[in-house]
Scaffold this motif. Structure first.
Motif, PDB file in Angstrom:
ATOM      1  N   THR A 134     -30.257  35.354  28.724  1.00 24.74           N
ATOM      2  CA  THR A 134     -29.359  36.308  28.181  1.00 24.74           C
ATOM      3  C   THR A 134     -27.618  36.094  28.172  1.00 24.74           C
ATOM      4  OG1 THR A 134     -31.082  38.080  28.255  1.00 24.74           O
ATOM      5  CG2 THR A 134     -28.871  38.885  27.700  1.00 24.74           C
ATOM      6  N   GLN A 135     -27.300  36.113  26.998  1.00 26.19           N
ATOM      7  CA  GLN A 135     -25.502  35.872  26.997  1.00 26.19           C
ATOM      8  C   GLN A 135     -24.942  36.559  25.885  1.00 26.19           C
ATOM      9  OE1 GLN A 135     -25.250  31.481  26.433  1.00 26.19           O
ATOM     10  NE2 GLN A 135     -25.395  31.006  28.437  1.00 26.19           N
ATOM     11  N   TYR A 136     -23.865  36.839  26.126  1.00 22.20           N
ATOM     12  CA  TYR A 136     -22.598  37.377  25.240  1.00 22.20           C
ATOM     13  C   TYR A 136     -22.600  36.575  24.044  1.00 22.20           C
ATOM     14  CZ  TYR A 136     -19.170  40.434  23.229  1.00 22.20           C
ATOM     15  OH  TYR A 136     -18.527  41.360  22.401  1.00 22.20           O
ATOM     16  N   ASN A 137     -22.874  37.072  22.668  1.00 20.79           N
ATOM     17  CA  ASN A 137     -22.651  36.404  21.540  1.00 20.79           C
ATOM     18  C   ASN A 137     -21.307  36.954  20.991  1.00 20.79           C
ATOM     19  OD1 ASN A 137     -22.544  36.102  18.472  1.00 20.79           O
ATOM     20  ND2 ASN A 137     -24.174  34.683  19.020  1.00 20.79           N
ATOM     21  N   SER A 138     -19.985  36.301  20.823  1.00 21.10           N
ATOM     22  CA  SER A 138     -18.919  36.827  20.600  1.00 21.10           C
ATOM     23  C   SER A 138     -18.746  37.269  18.979  1.00 21.10           C
ATOM     24  CB  SER A 138     -17.825  35.940  21.016  1.00 21.10           C
ATOM     25  OG  SER A 138     -17.961  34.878  20.413  1.00 21.10           O
ATOM     26  N   LEU A 140     -21.490  38.469  17.114  1.00 19.39           N
ATOM     27  CA  LEU A 140     -22.134  39.634  16.929  1.00 19.39           C
ATOM     28  C   LEU A 140     -21.526  40.830  17.978  1.00 19.39           C
ATOM     29  CD1 LEU A 140     -25.709  38.343  16.731  1.00 19.39           C
ATOM     30  CD2 LEU A 140     -24.414  39.036  14.623  1.00 19.39           C
ATOM     31  N   LYS A 141     -20.844  40.614  18.939  1.00 22.42           N
ATOM     32  CA  LYS A 141     -20.166  41.240  19.771  1.00 22.42           C
ATOM     33  C   LYS A 141     -21.486  42.141  20.646  1.00 22.42           C
ATOM     34  CE  LYS A 141     -15.821  41.881  17.362  1.00 22.42           C
ATOM     35  NZ  LYS A 141     -15.130  42.677  16.557  1.00 22.42           N
ATOM     36  N   LYS A 142     -22.189  41.394  20.984  1.00 23.07           N
ATOM     37  CA  LYS A 142     -23.379  41.842  21.920  1.00 23.07           C
ATOM     38  C   LYS A 142     -24.201  40.900  22.525  1.00 23.07           C
ATOM     39  CE  LYS A 142     -26.955  41.695  18.184  1.00 23.07           C
ATOM     40  NZ  LYS A 142     -27.933  42.944  17.432  1.00 23.07           N
ATOM     41  N   ASN A 143     -25.045  41.279  23.511  1.00 21.21           N
ATOM     42  CA  ASN A 143     -25.729  40.315  24.118  1.00 21.21           C
ATOM     43  C   ASN A 143     -26.915  39.814  23.378  1.00 21.21           C
ATOM     44  OD1 ASN A 143     -24.501  40.050  26.719  1.00 21.21           O
ATOM     45  ND2 ASN A 143     -25.552  42.113  27.562  1.00 21.21           N
ATOM     46  N   VAL A 144     -27.401  38.477  23.540  1.00 20.26           N
ATOM     47  CA  VAL A 144     -28.446  38.102  22.728  1.00 20.26           C
ATOM     48  C   VAL A 144     -29.453  37.111  23.961  1.00 20.26           C
ATOM     49  CG1 VAL A 144     -28.920  36.049  21.131  1.00 20.26           C
ATOM     50  CG2 VAL A 144     -27.085  37.745  20.595  1.00 20.26           C
ATOM     51  N   THR A 145     -30.724  37.459  23.639  1.00 23.71           N
ATOM     52  CA  THR A 145     -31.599  36.512  24.629  1.00 23.71           C
ATOM     53  C   THR A 145     -32.140  35.405  23.669  1.00 23.71           C
ATOM     54  OG1 THR A 145     -32.132  38.645  25.911  1.00 23.71           O
ATOM     55  CG2 THR A 145     -33.745  36.693  25.754  1.00 23.71           C
TER      56      THR A 145
END
Length: 291
Positions: A134-138, A140-145
């Motif tokens: 799980t990482q932060y996607n800048s 989308l401004k949210k975490n993505v798995t």
């Protein structure tokens, strides 16, 4: 690459520290392979036919380049002939992005390799229990798995991710299965590191952007290298001491330390195995145990 006679500095994302590994983690050797000197073995595990994972092998000696796309052999393996004395720069990626770098030769990488199945989150701290990350996607401004495969969301957003392992002359690309397990090709030569790399890419119609990055560049996978009996990420005199403590029953002979110390493959730890590690540390030729 795990052990090489020529090595340059890595990119900023390089991470060489060993991760946490308990001595009683489970593993299973499901097979063995012999890799001939002058060849690389590309091994896929559980990856899809539509994978975008690839390795670009730049030959810095001859100034040539070749890209190996895993989709062309997603359910098999591939042998790639090389000149062991040439200097190479392997780049790994998926989708539209790649990372890696460094300068490597593949001398003294021929020999015996184990195919080892493990629950990969036991060996890499940043992974979730199911093997995802799980990482932060800048954008989308949210975490993505990410599940180390190709994923398309209901809104058309697409995510690509890949997980690679390098050991001697073996490069594994793996998608964790439903149990969070992967198979990795691991050299029996104690001089060969086992490292992992991750790659990420995305195409997001929802926010009209594409991008990637943020992957790991050859982080150390501790606990599967021959000679590392105490699972601290290194093969040194402390492994001899720990092995001797096992023999004296001062320490318990857990399965993974036993595998790592059993050089003569008699399925048990003996004083002979301790002697072999000492010989390796003294730079004696112990290649008969992994050739």
């Amino acid at each position: 690459m795990t052990v090489c006679s020529v090595q340059a500095s890595f990119a900023a994302q390089t991470d060489t520290e060993a991760v946490s590994t308990e001595k009683n983690v489970s593993y299973k050797v499901v097979g063995t392979r012999t890799i001939k000197q002058g060849t690389l073995l590309y091994y896929p595990y559980n990856i899809s036919s539509g994978t975008t994972a690839f390795v670009t092998l730049n030959n810095k000696t001859k100034n040539t380049s070749e890209t190996i796309a895993f989709k062309s052999f997603y359910n098999s393996f591939r042998i790639h002939n090389i000149n062991s004395k040439d200097v190479y720069e392997p780049m790994m990626g998926c989708g539209s992005g790649s990372g890696g770098g460094g300068s490597f030769t593949y001398e003294n990488t021929g020999g015996k390799y184990d195919v080892i199945r493990v629950k990969i989150s036991d060996f890499i701290d940043e992974l979730n229990k199911d093997g995802s990350i799980t990482q932060y996607n800048s954008a989308l401004k949210k975490n993505v798995t990410y599940h180390f495969t190709e994923e398309t969301m209901s809104n058309g957003d697409k995510f690509y991710s890949a997980l690679f392992f390098e050991s001697g002359a073996a490069i594994t690309c793996a998608t964790p299965d439903k149990n969070g397990e992967v198979e990795i090709i691991v050299s029996r030569n104690p001089a060969h590191r086992l490292t992992y790399s991750t790659a990420f890419s995305y195409n997001l119609p929802s926010v009209r952007t594409t991008g990637g990055g943020g992957g790991k560049n050859r982080g150390s996978v501790r606990g599967l290298v021959m000679g590392d009996v105490n699972l601290d990420g290194y093969t040194d005199i402390r492994d001899v001491t720990y092995l001797q403590q096992i023999l004296s029953e001062a320490e318990r002979a857990y399965p993974l330390p036993t595998r790592n110390g059993d050089f003569d493959k008699d399925k048990t730890l003996t004083i002979k195995d301790a002697t072999i590690i000492q010989q390796y540390l003294a730079e004696y030729n112990i290649s008969k145990y992994y050739k």
